[in-house]
Structure formats: structure tokens, C-alpha cells
Design a protein around this motif. Structure first.
Motif, mmCIF file in Angstrom:
data_model
loop_
_atom_site.group_PDB
_atom_site.id
_atom_site.type_symbol
_atom_site.label_atom_id
_atom_site.label_comp_id
_atom_site.label_asym_id
_atom_site.label_seq_id
_atom_site.Cartn_x
_atom_site.Cartn_y
_atom_site.Cartn_z
ATOM 1 N N ARG A 146 30.743 1.447 54.093
ATOM 2 C CA ARG A 146 30.258 0.083 53.876
ATOM 3 C C ARG A 146 31.218 -0.714 53.001
ATOM 4 O O ARG A 146 31.342 -1.930 53.164
ATOM 5 C CB ARG A 146 28.869 0.130 53.230
ATOM 6 N N PHE A 197 14.064 -1.606 60.961
ATOM 7 C CA PHE A 197 15.233 -2.209 61.595
ATOM 8 C C PHE A 197 14.776 -3.147 62.708
ATOM 9 O O PHE A 197 13.688 -2.971 63.282
ATOM 10 C CB PHE A 197 16.151 -1.134 62.201
ATOM 11 N N ASP A 233 18.727 -3.191 66.825
ATOM 12 C CA ASP A 233 19.584 -2.330 66.013
ATOM 13 C C ASP A 233 19.083 -0.891 65.931
ATOM 14 O O ASP A 233 19.871 0.022 65.672
ATOM 15 C CB ASP A 233 19.692 -2.886 64.586
ATOM 16 N N SER A 291 19.310 7.709 60.931
ATOM 17 C CA SER A 291 20.264 8.325 61.863
ATOM 18 C C SER A 291 20.246 9.847 61.744
ATOM 19 O O SER A 291 20.413 10.565 62.743
ATOM 20 C CB SER A 291 21.674 7.786 61.624
ATOM 21 N N TYR A 345 26.149 -2.272 60.780
ATOM 22 C CA TYR A 345 24.759 -1.941 60.439
ATOM 23 C C TYR A 345 24.627 -1.589 58.959
ATOM 24 O O TYR A 345 23.593 -1.841 58.343
ATOM 25 C CB TYR A 345 24.276 -0.787 61.314
ATOM 26 N N ILE A 394 21.665 2.585 66.093
ATOM 27 C CA ILE A 394 21.782 3.431 64.902
ATOM 28 C C ILE A 394 21.379 4.859 65.227
ATOM 29 O O ILE A 394 22.020 5.830 64.796
ATOM 30 C CB ILE A 394 20.930 2.867 63.748
ATOM 31 N N VAL A 408 19.743 3.504 56.700
ATOM 32 C CA VAL A 408 20.556 3.865 57.854
ATOM 33 C C VAL A 408 20.814 5.366 57.872
ATOM 34 O O VAL A 408 20.737 6.023 58.921
ATOM 35 C CB VAL A 408 21.887 3.088 57.840
ATOM 36 N N ARG A 442 24.292 -4.707 57.131
ATOM 37 C CA ARG A 442 23.058 -5.423 57.445
ATOM 38 C C ARG A 442 21.824 -4.788 56.818
ATOM 39 O O ARG A 442 20.845 -5.467 56.519
ATOM 40 C CB ARG A 442 22.899 -5.474 58.970
ATOM 41 N N TYR A 443 21.878 -3.451 56.623
ATOM 42 C CA TYR A 443 20.722 -2.712 56.119
ATOM 43 C C TYR A 443 21.139 -1.822 54.953
ATOM 44 O O TYR A 443 22.318 -1.497 54.805
ATOM 45 C CB TYR A 443 20.113 -1.849 57.232
#
Length: 297
Positions: A242, A61, A65, A191, A178, A69, A187, A181-182
Motif C-alpha cells: 500500500r 466491500f 470489489d 482474501s 484495493y 479481492i 483486505v 481503497r480499504y
């Protein structure tokens, strides 16, 4: 045409949360809540990491970010769990479940304030109806010994559960950029590992590492099930966030107490009452309203 795949996944996660609640009843009495949560998310992360390795998906990342996260992971799994456990020490589980059912309502309000979603009449009515359905399903349990402790501890317990719902709602909204983006797997694993690092401190405080945890065979099976289902469920939760608005995803948490009630009746010989069935019908009606196409602001 509207895709129903995120909705179906969100519904599955709502059912998974209810199943994990039932399994937790077997294991929570055999260790501290922090220790159980640590094992839960450690096993969950262990489910995601091999998949990432197989797909050659890096956990990489941007510096700006990585910290947010990790913080959201700690909030949604570490701090949220601590707050709920504190609340359950002072109020009944039924009352806590009804208070936590405000999760999608908070999500809707936060998303509207931040400009992520439009606050519509039908969506608001659907969310409120799911909360009403949860309350109806729980019935008199909400008021039967509503607090397990005296005031002001009961008041603090209720506040802790509401704050837990707020933490989850806030993370559900803030995670979305996020996730766009990923990769969802990256993620989710990152996390979840951040939450495990936080929960290790609680497990140490509970004495988890002074000896091998004293779970029974049934307890270990419950822990493994909770961990495996949490890993799969958390990935599904992030994937749904998402691809769908946060309110439409979180509203399916109304299925968790309904699922726990039905499975509890089948496996734990708990009574399957009329209010539970009526509450399920009201929750389903609320979901239908919340998911209808809406144009008015």
C-alpha cells in the motif's frame, strides 16, 4: 523525504518467508501440502480477525470489489501454493527457489506494462542482481540432480514454479488499488479467508477430515508458528504494498532463501558455505540498487 518504514516491513516479510520455509520442513512430511496450507492460512486469518473486532473494523466491500479481492487471495495463496507443490514434486527445491526468485522481475515488468511503475535501469539491475545472488547462494545445488523427475515432467515442474511466481507478481500489482481503497486488515483477512475456502477442497481430497491430523508435537508447533507468522507477515506484505511500489516490496523476497540457508545452518546443522555468504552479499547489493532514488525512465 523517502519513508523507509514500508521497506523495513518488506524486509521483515522476506525474512519471515525464509523462516516459514524452514518450519515447513518439519511439518510437510506429516500431512498433505493442501492440508498444511489450509491450516497455515486458517491460523493466519484467525490472527487478523480478533484485531479487526477489537478495532471495530468491518469486512465490508463494494460488490464490484469483493469478487476481485477474493480471486486475488485465492491466486496468491491457494493456486500459487498448488503450483509450487506440483513443481517441487518434479524438480529440486534449489532449482525451484531460483525460478521463484524471478518474482520481483515479473512484478517490475507487469507494473511497467500496466503503467504502475517506471522501468528504470538501476531498478532493473538491482532486481537481476538479487536473482543472481540467490543463484550464487544456492550454488551447485541448482545443477546437482536438477530435476527430481524425467522430461517432460521436469519441464512441467519448472513451468509450474514460474507460473506460481507470475500469479504472485500479478496479485502484488493488482492488489494496490484495493489497498488504497480499504483498510489493509480488512483486505488481508477477507482474501486469506477466500484462500482457506479454496484450500479446504484440497484438504478434503487429501483426506484431512477423515480423522484428526497426525502431526507430532514438533509438527504442531511448526504449523502454529507458520500460521501465526503468515498472518502477521501477510498483513505486513499488504501494508508495504500500500505504501511502496510493488517492485520495491517483492524484491525483498530475495532474502527468503538466504534466511532459510542461515537458519538451516543454525538449527538443522546444514553447512554455512562460502557461496551462501557471497550470495547474501550480492542480494544485498541488488537491494541497494533497486532502492536507490531513480529519475531515468
Amino acid at each position: 523525504m523517502k519513508s523507509w518504514a514500508p521497506i523495513a516491513v518488506a524486509a521483515g516479510v522476506g525474512v519471515q518467508v525464509g523462516l516459514a520455509l524452514v518450519a515447513t520442513r518439519y511439518a510437510v512430511g506429516e500431512s498433505g501440502p493442501g492440508t498444511l496450507a489450509m491450516f497455515r492460512y486458517a491460523i493466519g486469518a484467525a490472527c487478523l480477525l480478533p484485531v479487526m473486532a477489537h478495532l471495530r473494523m468491518p469486512m465490508r466491500f463494494a460488490w464490484r470489489d469483493a469478487l476481485p479481492i477474493a480471486i486475488f487471495g485465492i491466486l496468491q495463496f491457494g493456486i500459487l501454493i498448488v503450483l509450487i507443490n506440483y513443481g517441487l514434486a518434479h524438480i529440486t527445491a534449489a532449482r525451484a527457489a531460483l525460478l521463484f526468485a524471478s518474482f520481483p522481475l515479473m512484478t517490475m515488468i507487469i507494473a511497467a506494462i500496466l503503467g504502475r511503475e517506471k522501468l528504470t535501469l538501476l531498478k532493473s539491475a538491482g532486481v537481476l542482481l538479487t536473482i543472481l545472488g540467490v543463484g550464487l547462494a544456492l550454488g551447485e545445488k541448482i545443477f546437482d540432480g536438477a530435476s527430481a523427475d524425467s522430461w517432460p515432467n521436469s519441464f512441467l515442474g519448472e513451468g509450474a514454479v514460474l507460473l506460481a511466481a507470475f500469479c504472485g507478481a500479478l496479485c502484488s500489482v493488482l492488489f494496490k488499488p484495493y489497498l488504497q481503497r480499504y483498510p489493509t486488515l480488512s483486505v488481508g483477512a477477507y482474501s486469506m479467508l477466500a484462500s482457506v475456502a479454496f484450500l479446504i477442497f484440497l484438504a478434503v481430497w487429501e483426506g484431512a477430515f477423515t480423522g484428526w491430523p497426525g502431526y507430532s508435537t514438533t509438527g504442531w508447533l511448526a504449523v502454529v508458528f507458520i500460521g501465526l507468522s503468515s498472518g502477521i507477515g501477510y498483513f505486513g506484505w499488504l501494508w508495504a504494498l500500500r505504501h511502496a511500489p510493488p517492485t520495491q516490496v517483492t524484491v525483498f523476497l530475495g532474502l527468503s532463501p538466504i534466511t532459510a540457508g542461515i537458519v538451516g545452518a543454525l538449527l538443522l546443522a546444514e553447512p554455512l558455505t562460502g557461496p551462501l555468504l557471497a550470495g547474501m552479499a550480492v542480494v544485498l547489493a541488488g537491494l541497494w540498487l533497486a532502492l536507490r532514488p531513480q529519475k531515468q525512465a
